[in-house]
Design a protein around this motif. Structure first.
Motif: not given
Length: 214
Positions: A8-10, A80-86, A147-151, A156-157
């Protein structure tokens, strides 16, 4: 991917294929162009292509197929505009987190591609996603990229041997020390012993607030 999905991981919509005849349907399956095309063996942002149109995506996929390369095609999350969170997880606990921002004009946020890392406070949903993804893969140590998304947060990984330099610099935390403590405790548990709790250094206390729930 299947283990994460079953847990159930988005995640961004993702597809695999070895048949070029299926490409138009596959591209539509992940939401249509633009799409991300990734080499499965790629690391540090290498082998990751942003195809702006369906025609470009088909050309890139066909080129990879001709090279006998294994790839996946993934939904592009524009917000996400070229950004992610680790998020860095050790022994079922998020021990540090950073936001990685790609350089101007770059959709990849990897530090090795010129991105920058800064301390970030995880939302409750992001923390839960990182822990769920790590648990689904049965890992004691992991770097979870989201990624920070509308959902909501999309994984990602999940890296089983993530680099330490970037996150330690961004957070000021001794992540390596936490991994060593975990490894020692794990060894003791296997031998039937009990690990002694270690006091957290003062300089880590303030930085660790960044992984608290909002």
């Amino acid at each position: 991917m299947q283990l994460l999905s079953r847990a159930g991981v988005g995640m961004p919509k993702t597809a695999f294929t070895n048949d070029t005849a299926e490409l138009p349907a596959l591209i539509e399956h992940v939401g249509g162009a633009p799409v991300i095309i990734k080499l499965l063996e790629g690391t540090q942002g290498l082998g990751v292509v942003l195809a702006e149109s369906a025609k470009a995506a088909q050309s890139v996929i066909e080129a990879f197929h001709n090279l006998k390369a294994r790839i996946l095609v993934q939904e592009f999350i524009g917000e996400a505009k070229g950004a992610d969170v680790r998020a860095f997880v050790v022994d079922g606990e998020v021990v540090g987190a950073m936001r990685r921002q790609g350089k101007e004009g770059e959709f990849r946020s990897n530090l090795h591609r010129g991105g920058t890392g800064t301390l970030v406070k995880l939302s409750r949903a992001e923390k839960a996603a990182a822990l769920l993804a790590t648990k689904a893969l049965g890992l004691g140590v992991a770097g979870v990229d989201m990624l920070q998304s509308k959902r909501g947060p999309l994984v990602l990984e999940v890296n089983s041997s993530p680099g330490l330099e970037g996150i330690e610099k961004a957070t000021g935390l001794d992540i390596a020390g936490r991994i060593i403590d975990y490894t020692e405790a794990l060894t003791l548990r296997k031998r039937g012993g009990k690990a002694k709790p270690k006091a957290k250094p003062k300089h880590e206390k303030a930085a660790s607030d960044a992984v608290a729930d909002e």
